[in-house]
Each structure stands twice: as structure tokens, then as C-alpha cells.
Design an enzyme around this catalytic site. Structure first.
Site, PDB file in Angstrom:
ATOM      1  N   SER A  10       0.754  -1.170  -0.269  1.00 40.84           N
ATOM      2  CA  SER A  10      -0.110   0.020  -0.104  1.00 40.84           C
ATOM      3  C   SER A  10       0.834   1.170  -0.001  1.00 40.84           C
ATOM      4  CB  SER A  10      -1.054  -0.166   1.425  1.00 40.84           C
ATOM      5  OG  SER A  10      -2.054   1.173   1.201  1.00 40.84           O
ATOM      6  N   HIS A  19      -3.051  -1.083  -3.414  1.00 47.47           N
ATOM      7  CA  HIS A  19      -3.714  -0.220  -3.027  1.00 47.47           C
ATOM      8  C   HIS A  19      -3.620   1.240  -4.009  1.00 47.47           C
ATOM      9  CE1 HIS A  19      -4.328  -1.948   1.322  1.00 47.47           C
ATOM     10  NE2 HIS A  19      -4.852  -2.692   0.240  1.00 47.47           N
ATOM     11  N   ASP A  24      -4.325  -4.716   6.107  1.00 45.16           N
ATOM     12  CA  ASP A  24      -4.669  -5.526   4.826  1.00 45.16           C
ATOM     13  C   ASP A  24      -3.571  -6.426   4.605  1.00 45.16           C
ATOM     14  OD1 ASP A  24      -6.162  -6.495   2.802  1.00 45.16           O
ATOM     15  OD2 ASP A  24      -5.526  -4.993   1.398  1.00 45.16           O
TER      16      ASP A  24
END
Length: 342
Positions: free
Chosen positions: A151, A178, A277
Site C-alpha cells: 500500500s 492499493h 490488509d
């Protein structure tokens, strides 16, 4: 019993080494001056236990124990001159905490107690019905897919890892990042131009993923493994399922699907990123016999995702970014030459 000793005093290390080895039951495989070096030594040697001081420079015994015990599942006995630090030592994951004698006060009683504690914690960590059974297993080394999640700070981190894999990498690479809508194509193109050793592009629904190619999840869509062909190549599915914890693509979605279909043949890497995540996915991969590598805090732009994976017991190994590509090659092999990391 293979043991690592960590203490910033060379005198104390020598005292521990001499008295433990003369029992005939201990082999000292590394004697180091701080927690960082203890972790590095443990990655290569996989000791049965670590005996460490708490107060050391660069990385103290508490921080090292969090990784050694909770991520690598190696029992740690911490020594401290301050009894008040026992609570923090237990919270960090220490298997035992002993009062550290002054230099001139190490005696037979201390070493008898230390040996008794060592034998107990090593026996507990390897007992067949122990709750962490299998957690310190050696890598399977028969991997068929590599999954990468990232991310915040991810593009630079992923570029460095991919470059380090060199040419001829033998596995398909599935990558969940992401990324904002509209930025995915540019990111894939940038990675493809930066990493001339591999092909990087956005994944397409229903395609077979081939070795040496990186398949990146499109923005606002999940990337999962739909099924595995007889040649072990994954067939990809691009999913519009609802976001997971407000995230689409979600690293957990990719990792879960790979864990379910590949089991012990799944190799995964979790890099820098905010939030949690990927932590659950790493745990599932590890529980299924696969192998997970997470990025060390020292090189993360944001340590959230790797830290969460470590916290839930989903990290088999923790490495600074510059070491990850080499470790992947050690595990997965490759017929080509290694590229230089950026």
C-alpha cells in the site's frame, strides 16, 4: 541444542559461551552484540533458542524478542538486572525472564537454572501437541506462485524487489496494490519500464498467469486465483465483490485465494503499507504450510501492514527491503541472473 547469545558485553558473552558449552548439551551458533544481529543470525541458522540481554544498542532485547518469538517462533530467554522489566519482557513474547547476575557473580546455581529453563522452553516449542506446532518448520521450497501485497510506499518497494529477482524468475507473480482509480495503468507501465527483467501489466479476467510476468490488480477491482491448471499456473479472476474493510483491491482477497488453492506451494511477500490488509492472508498462507516474508520496519514507509502480519503470527520471516529479493530467489530459485537492487 543450538543457541544464539546476544549481549553488548563481550565479557558476558564469553562467560555464557564457556559455561553453557561445557555442559556438552549446547552448541553456540552465534554470539552477537545486539538484537538486530541476533535476528540476522537466527534467519540463517534457525536456533533452538536465544538467550539475550534486554539493554543493548541499535535494537534492544525487547524489540528483538517481538520478532524472534512472535514472528519467527524461536523461544527467547531474556536476562535483566532490573526485575521491573519482567512484565515488559513477557509482553514482548519472552518465554522466560531471569535476573542477570553481575559480571563476577555468575555461578553454578545460575547456569543450572538457565539450563533447566532452556530445556523446558525448547521442549515446549517442539512438542507435537503444542499450539505453535509446525510454525518453525523449514521452507517447503516447492513453490508455484508468488503473491505480493503493498500500500503506502508500495510502488518504490515493489520496484526494488522485482528488479532484484533478475531474469528467468520461475513463478507467476500476482500483485495487489492499493491505488487510486485511473492510476493503475500508469503504475503498471512505470513498473514495466523500471523492471526490464520482468513483464509487468494489469491482470485480465480469465487469463492464465505465466512465470516471469507480474499481474497487477486493476484499481477498484479484486484480483483472486480462480483455479489452478494442471501445469500449476493460476487462472485469474477479476472480481467486483464488495470492498473488504473499504479496500478494493484487497491484499487479503488475493492471499486467501492463493492459500486455498496452493497450500504449501504458496510464497507471499507483504511490503510497506498503512492499516492491516494482508495480515489475515499471511496467517492463512502460513497455517496452510506456505511461506511468508514481510518487510522490516527499518525500510517501510509505513509499518502498519507488516506489523499487523507479525502481530497475528502471519510472518515466517522479516527482512529489510534490500534483502527480500535475494531471499525470494533462495526459496523459489530461478534459471536467470539476479538483477541489482535499486
Amino acid at each position: 541444542m543450538k543457541l544464539i547469545i546476544a549481549d553488548d558485553s563481550a565479557v558476558v558473552r564469553a562467560i555464557l559461551d564457556q559455561n553453557l558449552t561445557k555442559t556438552g548439551r549446547i552448541e553456540i551458533i552465534a554470539s552477537v552484540s545486539n538484537g538486530r544481529r541476533a535476528i540476522d543470525a537466527a534467519k540463517g541458522e534457525w536456533p533452538d533458542a536465544v538467550v539475550s540481554d534486554i539493554d543493548m544498542p541499535e535494537m534492544d532485547g525487547l524489540e528483538a524478542t517481538k520478532i524472534l518469538s512472535k514472528s519467527m517462533h524461536i523461544p527467547v530467554i531474556l536476562l535483566s538486572e532490573d526485575p521491573a522489566k519482567a512484565v515488559a519482557a513477557r509482553a514482548a513474547g519472552a518465554a522466560e525472564v531471569l535476573t542477570k547476575p553481575r559480571v563476577n557473580e555468575y555461578d553454578k546455581a545460575f547456569f543450572d537454572e538457565l539450563m533447566e529453563r532452556l530445556e523446558a522452553v525448547v521442549s515446549a516449542s517442539s512438542r507435537p501437541d503444542h499450539t505453535d506446532r509446525g510454525s518453525r518448520a523449514k521452507p517447503f521450497r516447492g513453490y508455484r506462485v508468488l503473491c505480493i501485497g503493498a500500500s503506502t510506499g508500495g510502488p518504490t518497494a515493489v520496484a526494488e524487489v522485482l528488479k532484484g529477482l533478475g531474469r528467468g524468475f520461475p513463478l507467476p507473480i500476482l500483485y495487489a496494490q492499493h491505488v487510486e482509480v485511473g492510476a493503475d495503468g500508469n503504475l503498471a507501465a512505470w513498473l514495466n519500464g523500471s523492471c526490464d527483467n520482468l513483464t509487468v501489466r494489469l491482470a485480465r479476467d480469465g487469463e492464465e498467469a505465466l512465470p516471469g510476468t507480474v499481474y497487477m490488480a486493476p484499481a477498484d477491482r479484486h484480483l483472486v486465483v480462480d483455479f489452478v491448471k494442471g501445469n500449476s499456473h493460476p487462472v485469474l479472476r477479476i472480481s467486483d465483490e464488495p470492498p473488504e474493510r473499504f479496500l478494493r483491491p484487497a491484499v487479503n482477497m488475493l492471499f486467501r485465494s492463493a492459500a486455498r488453492l496452493y497450500g504449501k506451494s504458496c510464497l507471499a511477500v507483504l511490503l510497506t503499507g498503512m492499516g492491516r490488509d494482508g495480515a489475515e492472508g499471511c496467517k492463512l498462507i502460513r497455517d496452510g504450510g506456505g511461506w511468508t516474508i514481510v518487510e522490516d520496519q527499518s525500510t517501510c514507509a509505513v509499518f502498519g501492514m507488516p506489523a499487523a502480519a507479525i502481530e497475528v503470527g502471519g510472518a515466517c520471516e522479516v527482512h529489510p527491503r534490500g534483502e527480500i529479493a535475494g531471499r525470494i530467489l533462495d526459496l523459489a530459485g530461478g534459471s536467470g541472473t539476479r538483477g541489482a537492487a535499486v
